[in-house]
Design a protein around this motif. Structure first.
Motif, PDB file in Angstrom:
ATOM      1  N   MET A 116     -11.355 -35.204 -19.308  1.00  0.00           N
ATOM      2  CA  MET A 116     -11.819 -35.194 -20.695  1.00  0.00           C
ATOM      3  C   MET A 116     -13.329 -35.148 -20.686  1.00  0.00           C
ATOM      4  O   MET A 116     -13.981 -35.931 -20.008  1.00  0.00           O
ATOM      5  CB  MET A 116     -11.326 -36.441 -21.417  1.00  0.00           C
ATOM      6  CG  MET A 116      -9.840 -36.391 -21.653  1.00  0.00           C
ATOM      7  SD  MET A 116      -9.202 -37.978 -22.128  1.00  0.00           S
ATOM      8  CE  MET A 116      -8.957 -38.679 -20.518  1.00  0.00           C
ATOM      9  N   VAL A 117     -13.859 -34.210 -21.468  1.00  0.00           N
ATOM     10  CA  VAL A 117     -15.303 -33.992 -21.476  1.00  0.00           C
ATOM     11  C   VAL A 117     -15.791 -34.100 -22.920  1.00  0.00           C
ATOM     12  O   VAL A 117     -15.250 -33.433 -23.811  1.00  0.00           O
ATOM     13  CB  VAL A 117     -15.660 -32.594 -20.915  1.00  0.00           C
ATOM     14  CG1 VAL A 117     -17.152 -32.383 -20.922  1.00  0.00           C
ATOM     15  CG2 VAL A 117     -15.104 -32.426 -19.526  1.00  0.00           C
ATOM     16  N   ALA A 118     -16.775 -34.943 -23.127  1.00  0.00           N
ATOM     17  CA  ALA A 118     -17.433 -34.994 -24.431  1.00  0.00           C
ATOM     18  C   ALA A 118     -18.817 -34.398 -24.242  1.00  0.00           C
ATOM     19  O   ALA A 118     -19.692 -35.041 -23.666  1.00  0.00           O
ATOM     20  CB  ALA A 118     -17.517 -36.435 -24.926  1.00  0.00           C
ATOM     21  N   PRO A 119     -19.022 -33.140 -24.689  1.00  0.00           N
ATOM     22  CA  PRO A 119     -20.309 -32.507 -24.398  1.00  0.00           C
ATOM     23  C   PRO A 119     -21.334 -32.757 -25.496  1.00  0.00           C
ATOM     24  O   PRO A 119     -20.990 -33.044 -26.638  1.00  0.00           O
ATOM     25  CB  PRO A 119     -19.935 -31.022 -24.333  1.00  0.00           C
ATOM     26  CG  PRO A 119     -18.820 -30.901 -25.313  1.00  0.00           C
ATOM     27  CD  PRO A 119     -18.111 -32.228 -25.388  1.00  0.00           C
ATOM     28  N   THR A 149     -16.656 -30.227 -29.856  1.00  0.00           N
ATOM     29  CA  THR A 149     -16.842 -31.678 -29.834  1.00  0.00           C
ATOM     30  C   THR A 149     -16.167 -32.340 -28.644  1.00  0.00           C
ATOM     31  O   THR A 149     -16.668 -33.338 -28.148  1.00  0.00           O
ATOM     32  CB  THR A 149     -16.283 -32.324 -31.109  1.00  0.00           C
ATOM     33  OG1 THR A 149     -14.942 -31.887 -31.278  1.00  0.00           O
ATOM     34  CG2 THR A 149     -17.108 -31.968 -32.322  1.00  0.00           C
ATOM     35  N   PHE A 150     -15.045 -31.795 -28.215  1.00  0.00           N
ATOM     36  CA  PHE A 150     -14.324 -32.461 -27.155  1.00  0.00           C
ATOM     37  C   PHE A 150     -13.538 -31.415 -26.385  1.00  0.00           C
ATOM     38  O   PHE A 150     -13.067 -30.435 -26.951  1.00  0.00           O
ATOM     39  CB  PHE A 150     -13.359 -33.494 -27.772  1.00  0.00           C
ATOM     40  CG  PHE A 150     -13.035 -34.642 -26.871  1.00  0.00           C
ATOM     41  CD1 PHE A 150     -11.854 -34.676 -26.164  1.00  0.00           C
ATOM     42  CD2 PHE A 150     -13.914 -35.693 -26.733  1.00  0.00           C
ATOM     43  CE1 PHE A 150     -11.559 -35.737 -25.336  1.00  0.00           C
ATOM     44  CE2 PHE A 150     -13.627 -36.770 -25.908  1.00  0.00           C
ATOM     45  CZ  PHE A 150     -12.441 -36.796 -25.212  1.00  0.00           C
ATOM     46  N   ILE A 160     -17.845 -37.465 -18.921  1.00  0.00           N
ATOM     47  CA  ILE A 160     -16.625 -36.985 -18.261  1.00  0.00           C
ATOM     48  C   ILE A 160     -15.779 -38.178 -17.866  1.00  0.00           C
ATOM     49  O   ILE A 160     -16.283 -39.132 -17.261  1.00  0.00           O
ATOM     50  CB  ILE A 160     -16.985 -36.164 -16.995  1.00  0.00           C
ATOM     51  CG1 ILE A 160     -17.928 -35.000 -17.355  1.00  0.00           C
ATOM     52  CG2 ILE A 160     -15.735 -35.644 -16.317  1.00  0.00           C
ATOM     53  CD1 ILE A 160     -18.639 -34.426 -16.170  1.00  0.00           C
ATOM     54  N   VAL A 161     -14.509 -38.111 -18.209  1.00  0.00           N
ATOM     55  CA  VAL A 161     -13.570 -39.154 -17.784  1.00  0.00           C
ATOM     56  C   VAL A 161     -12.376 -38.451 -17.167  1.00  0.00           C
ATOM     57  O   VAL A 161     -11.813 -37.530 -17.739  1.00  0.00           O
ATOM     58  CB  VAL A 161     -13.130 -40.027 -18.966  1.00  0.00           C
ATOM     59  CG1 VAL A 161     -12.007 -40.954 -18.540  1.00  0.00           C
ATOM     60  CG2 VAL A 161     -14.290 -40.835 -19.502  1.00  0.00           C
ATOM     61  N   ARG A 199      -5.849 -30.502 -18.960  1.00  0.00           N
ATOM     62  CA  ARG A 199      -4.721 -31.213 -18.394  1.00  0.00           C
ATOM     63  C   ARG A 199      -4.229 -30.434 -17.199  1.00  0.00           C
ATOM     64  O   ARG A 199      -3.941 -29.254 -17.296  1.00  0.00           O
ATOM     65  CB  ARG A 199      -3.610 -31.307 -19.436  1.00  0.00           C
ATOM     66  CG  ARG A 199      -2.517 -32.226 -19.050  1.00  0.00           C
ATOM     67  CD  ARG A 199      -2.537 -33.409 -19.945  1.00  0.00           C
ATOM     68  NE  ARG A 199      -1.562 -34.395 -19.507  1.00  0.00           N
ATOM     69  CZ  ARG A 199      -1.138 -35.379 -20.273  1.00  0.00           C
ATOM     70  NH1 ARG A 199      -1.574 -35.469 -21.503  1.00  0.00           N
ATOM     71  NH2 ARG A 199      -0.280 -36.236 -19.812  1.00  0.00           N
ATOM     72  N   SER A 200      -4.168 -31.117 -16.101  1.00  0.00           N
ATOM     73  CA  SER A 200      -3.678 -30.449 -14.899  1.00  0.00           C
ATOM     74  C   SER A 200      -2.462 -31.218 -14.404  1.00  0.00           C
ATOM     75  O   SER A 200      -2.016 -32.173 -15.019  1.00  0.00           O
ATOM     76  CB  SER A 200      -4.770 -30.415 -13.841  1.00  0.00           C
ATOM     77  OG  SER A 200      -4.962 -31.695 -13.285  1.00  0.00           O
ATOM     78  N   ARG A 220     -10.534 -31.117 -23.321  1.00  0.00           N
ATOM     79  CA  ARG A 220      -9.574 -31.785 -22.454  1.00  0.00           C
ATOM     80  C   ARG A 220      -8.856 -30.774 -21.611  1.00  0.00           C
ATOM     81  O   ARG A 220      -8.357 -29.774 -22.109  1.00  0.00           O
ATOM     82  CB  ARG A 220      -8.533 -32.522 -23.302  1.00  0.00           C
ATOM     83  CG  ARG A 220      -9.057 -33.790 -23.927  1.00  0.00           C
ATOM     84  CD  ARG A 220      -8.123 -34.288 -24.966  1.00  0.00           C
ATOM     85  NE  ARG A 220      -7.129 -35.174 -24.374  1.00  0.00           N
ATOM     86  CZ  ARG A 220      -6.489 -36.103 -25.060  1.00  0.00           C
ATOM     87  NH1 ARG A 220      -6.721 -36.251 -26.322  1.00  0.00           N
ATOM     88  NH2 ARG A 220      -5.594 -36.859 -24.473  1.00  0.00           N
ATOM     89  N   GLU A 228      -5.972 -35.608 -15.977  1.00  0.00           N
ATOM     90  CA  GLU A 228      -6.516 -35.025 -17.188  1.00  0.00           C
ATOM     91  C   GLU A 228      -8.008 -35.291 -17.193  1.00  0.00           C
ATOM     92  O   GLU A 228      -8.444 -36.431 -17.004  1.00  0.00           O
ATOM     93  CB  GLU A 228      -5.878 -35.653 -18.431  1.00  0.00           C
ATOM     94  CG  GLU A 228      -6.518 -35.150 -19.704  1.00  0.00           C
ATOM     95  CD  GLU A 228      -5.642 -35.344 -20.925  1.00  0.00           C
ATOM     96  OE1 GLU A 228      -4.480 -35.760 -20.774  1.00  0.00           O
ATOM     97  OE2 GLU A 228      -6.116 -35.068 -22.019  1.00  0.00           O
ATOM     98  N   GLN A 231      -8.615 -39.027 -15.805  1.00  0.00           N
ATOM     99  CA  GLN A 231      -7.530 -40.002 -15.943  1.00  0.00           C
ATOM    100  C   GLN A 231      -6.248 -39.416 -15.394  1.00  0.00           C
ATOM    101  O   GLN A 231      -5.996 -38.217 -15.491  1.00  0.00           O
ATOM    102  CB  GLN A 231      -7.345 -40.348 -17.428  1.00  0.00           C
ATOM    103  CG  GLN A 231      -6.374 -41.491 -17.657  1.00  0.00           C
ATOM    104  CD  GLN A 231      -6.032 -41.657 -19.117  1.00  0.00           C
ATOM    105  OE1 GLN A 231      -6.255 -40.757 -19.911  1.00  0.00           O
ATOM    106  NE2 GLN A 231      -5.477 -42.797 -19.459  1.00  0.00           N
TER     107      GLN A 231
END
Lengths: 96, 786
Positions: free
Chosen positions: A79-82, A67-68, A89-90, A72-73, A70, A77, A92
């Motif tokens: 964030m992918v909602a496929p 579902t989601f 894709i966001v 983090r680098s 994330r 960060e 942040q």
């Protein structure tokens, strides 16, 4: 429809959000706040990663689904909602 | 019968008859003679004569020879190149008679026998032969034939001529036999002797048998060989080794044929069969056969065996297992069916934006983004340890200062504020937590005053998104009261300034209330100052806990609402004005003033926590009445202390008999149920106290909101001053207060539309013994008063 646009605008306006990308299943960007080449790059790479992640989740339990996602680098960060039809894709920068 | 004359055969050669006699003495010789004579011309006759000889019957070939015509071969120049015969028989040799028998024997001489018979019978018949011959022959031939015929006539027994004729007829060539003119008539009567001799036997293969004596040394070997040979002969019949079978096949003539085709292009394609891929295929196909098969335990067992990965436990969802069972039982069906992958062609990529799931994903994404931003605050709210972000740049001394500054004084820490552009400028009138989901907050926006009325707004905020409410409901008039239902947690009762009550369903995204009391006849005529869902534990007829919606409004009625074809209410109580009041305040009784209305406006009420029959009502006059549901005419008691409208009454959640009240007269009063005078009064500022609430955790702590500041009182620490004071933002008045149920946070709503969340820190109120503390305080106070 207006809600969608409003929400997208809100997300983009949040603190630390660098970019928002919406691509469809073929990789064509529908909405993006980044430049074209970056968009295409993100979309392509994240699509592959999402496929792999979904495959992993479903291999363990075929009734489950991704579902989601994330990532983090150090700097951002992602964030992918496929979904089957699109990819949201966001990017942040949370520590801003 | 194709008879070719010599003339026809060789046009260059002239064949004439010659009258040279050809006499042979013996039959054999004659045969030979005839053979030799005719050799040049007719070899087939040669053969014929030999066959006759092979039969080992003596045939008088002499007769053949007698009327045999000599062939003379002339070349172009006319020279006689006739090959000389090898044997010249003597002239005048007797021509032996030939018996009829032999002539009959000759199969090829069937014509001969015909001739003979004809010759015997008539001479006419014999003429037939030369006639036939004459057909093919030339004049010379006819001549010769005539001469032969003569000879034939002369000598009836002489079948040789006839033979010759027959032979010549059956053969390709015609032979000219020279007629022996020597045969005179007188010879006809002579007796001719025929000599029959047998030809020599002609050996073709001679294998003399070899005999071996029994006594010789080779005997055994020979015997063995003989035996072996006999065995072999015996076995030969059925033995597979000796299968003789000639075969002839027709070998068709091979033919090369060239064909050209398009080059077959090969494409490599690889795919990976994953667990979920197989599962998807099963589900998409096995759903059809699900009803037919059912899910019996035996089938389940079989299905687990048939499963691709046997590690899957049986207690997984039945739907999945039953789908597999159908697959196992109808595996052949699945194999033969082709799985069609549905490809949806989105003509418009923008359609993605319209999908429901996209909106949902957006919401989740927004929450995720906000979580990143608000994570420390939310962690503080939840009383989780705040983990520093390892990637965060260490700003100089910033955080460390914060951490060093661990003061032991109770303090408020502002976490965040629920605020958005919609709510800006609106007065927060009421707040309520959702009973089921403690993270959901309903905030009502509406003006208190009559003066500047705007349309009301109800926002449902979620802790996960402090920047945008989850639900927004626009109301016609200002919202003055809010409450969430307990039994059906999604129902939100809203009381408005115009007196109407609406019930919203927050689960749906509809913007309209589920039900509205605008059409009700009993609706309130004044602003509804408070609504509550009250649980009736003993409802009529001994039912389970039911809830009733009760409201109090400025028209002095406390109404109970229920759904009956719309929201309908009955009055629980009508608040009557009490006149004989204020004696203790020392105010002189005044003249009875003209009353505008007989009813006092109710501003607030609170049902007793344990006893749902008893409730307290605060009025605009400053009176607090204790009422009971069973009596709707009389008050049970009246508490008088306030001189201004009582804005809030609240029973203590931990101490059942104690309640607090606050009013516009700058005071907060602490009461005990049985005493009609307050035990303690709290005053701190010269501002009206709009809201108070007991802390749900500590019995001695309560919060109060007056216009300018938020105060937290801890009666255990001090009964004179609040322990924490937080000033409001300049320009806004704090209007409402709400304690968080599970954490020690407090929410404050102000007239600017913000709902700020504060965390109570270092509140040193002890656990557990506060109730006793409170009681002690009360007791001591009472004792001191007495």
């Amino acid at each position: 429809m207006a809600e969608v646009e409003e929400t997208l605008k809100r997300i983009q306006a949040h603190k630390g959000v660098i970019g928002t990308i919406v691509v469809n299943a073929e990789g064509i960007p529908i909405r993006t706040t980044l430049d074209s080449s970056t968009t295409v790059q993100y979309a392509g790479l994240l699509h592959q990663l999402t496929m792999k992640a979904r495959s992993t989740v479903r291999d363990i339990d075929p009734q489950n689904d991704l579902t989601f996602l994330r990532i983090r680098s150090k700097k951002h960060e992602i964030m992918v909602a496929p979904d089957k039809e699109y990819l949201l894709i966001v990017i942040q920068n949370p520590s801003e | 019968m194709p008879v070719r004359t010599a003339k026809q055969m060789k046009p260059t050669l002239k064949v004439t008859k010659s009258r040279t006699p050809n006499q042979s003495t013996s039959g054999v010789l004659r045969v030979n003679q005839s053979a030799t004579n005719t050799r040049s011309v007719n070899s087939s006759v040669h053969r014929k004569s030999f066959t006759l000889a092979g039969d080992s019957k003596v045939l008088d070939k002499g007769s053949v020879q007698t009327h045999k015509q000599t062939v003379q071969v002339f070349d172009e120049t006319g020279k006689d190149v006739t090959p000389q015969p090898l044997y010249q028989p003597e002239a005048g040799a007797l021509q032996p008679k030939q018996s009829k028998i032999f002539t009959n024997h000759d199969t090829s001489g069937s014509t001969l026998s015909d001739f003979l018979s004809t010759a015997y019978q008539t001479t006419n018949a014999s003429f037939a032969a030369p006639f036939t011959r004459s057909v093919f022959g030339s004049s010379s031939v006819s001549r010769s034939s005539q001469s032969t015929m003569e000879s034939m006539n002369d000598e009836i027994e002489d079948p040789s001529s006839k033979k010759d004729i027959s032979l010549s007829l059956s053969d390709v060539q015609v032979r000219r036999e020279e007629i022996k003119e020597q045969i005179k008539e007188h010879m006809l009567d002579c007796m001719v002797d025929c000599y029959l001799t047998e030809t020599e036997t002609i050996w073709l293969l001679d294998m003399p048998a070899l005999s071996v004596s029994m006594d010789s040394e080779e005997a055994e070997v020979v015997k063995g060989r003989n035996m072996a040979y006999q065995e072999l002969c015996k076995n030969r019949l059925g033995n597979d080794k000796y299968m003789e079978r000639p075969m002839q096949t027709f070998n068709g003539a091979p033919k090369a044929k060239e064909v050209q085709s398009d080059s077959i292009s090969m494409v490599e394609k690889a795919t990976m069969a994953t667990h979920w891929d197989i599962y998807d295929s099963y589900v998409s196909d096995g759903g059809a056969g699900n009803a037919a098969d059912g899910a019996s335990p035996t089938k389940l067992d079989i299905s687990t065996l048939h499963r691709v990965h046997s590690s899957r436990p049986l207690d997984r969802t039945m739907s999945g297992a039953s789908a597999i069972s159908t697959a196992s039982t109808s595996s052949s069906r699945i194999d033969t069916e082709a799985f069609v992958v549905q490809g949806e062609n989105e003509s418009d990529p923008e359609d993605v934006l319209h999908s429901e799931k996209f909106l949902q994903d957006l919401l989740v994404m927004e929450r995720a983004v906000l979580e990143n931003i608000y994570q420390p605050k939310l962690a503080a709210y939840r009383q989780l340890p705040i983990l520093p972000d390892p990637n965060r740049e260490q700003k100089a001394g910033d955080e460390r200062d914060g951490q060093d500054d661990v003061s032991l004084n109770p303090a408020l820490e502002r976490l965040w504020a629920f605020n958005c552009e919609l709510t800006m400028g609106r007065n927060v009138s009421n707040m309520a937590w959702n009973k089921k989901n403690p993270d959901l907050l309903a905030v009502g926006y509406g003006q208190f005053d009559f003066k500047d009325q705007k349309s009301g707004l109800v926002c449902c905020w979620s802790l996960k998104n402090p920047t945008w409410p989850e639900r927004i409901f626009h109301c016609e008039s200002g919202v003055t009261a809010l409450d969430f239902s307990t039994c059906s947690p999604s129902q939100l009762a809203v009381g408005m300034h115009d007196g109407s009550i609406a019930i919203y369903n927050v689960q749906s995204t509809e913007k309209t209330p589920v039900i509205d009391s605008s059409d009700c006849a009993h609706k309130h005529t004044g602003p509804v100052w408070q609504v509550r869902w009250v649980e009736n534990e003993h409802g009529p007829g001994g039912e389970d806990k039911r809830e009733t919606l009760i409201s109090v409004s400025a028209d002095g009625r406390i109404s109970k609402w229920f759904l009956r074809k719309g929201l309908d209410g009955i009055d629980l109580m009508k608040l009557k004005r009490m006149r004989s009041v204020r004696k203790h305040l020392g105010v002189k009784e005044r003249k009875i003033e003209a009353l505008i209305s007989r009813h006092a406006s109710g501003l607030c009420f609170h049902f007793h926590n344990n006893d749902s029959n008893i409730y307290l009502v605060g009025t605009e006059d400053g009176l607090i009445h204790k009422c009971s549901c069973s009596y709707n005419e009389q008050f049970l008691g009246t508490y008088t202390a306030h001189i201004g409208p009582v804005y809030k009454i609240t029973w203590s959640p931990l101490c059942p008999d104690v309640f607090l009240s606050c009013s516009a007269d700058w005071t907060i009063q602490l009461w005990r149920q049985d005493l009609f005078t307050p035990i303690l009064g709290f005053t701190s500022t010269h501002k009206a106290v709009h809201d108070i609430e007991w802390s749900p955790r500590w019995a001695t702590v309560f919060g109060a909101v007056n216009e300018g500041r938020l105060e937290i009182w801890d009666l255990g620490s001090s009964i004179l001053d609040p322990i924490i004071v937080s000033m409001a933002r300049p320009g806004v008045k704090l209007t409402s207060l709400l304690f968080a149920t599970q954490t020690d946070c407090v929410l404050v709503g102000d007239s600017g539309g913000q709902v700020s969340v504060y965390k109570l820190k270092n509140l040193n109120a002890g656990e557990g013994k506060e109730v006793n503390t409170l009681h002690d305080i009360i007791r001591s106070t009472l004792a001191s008063q007495l």
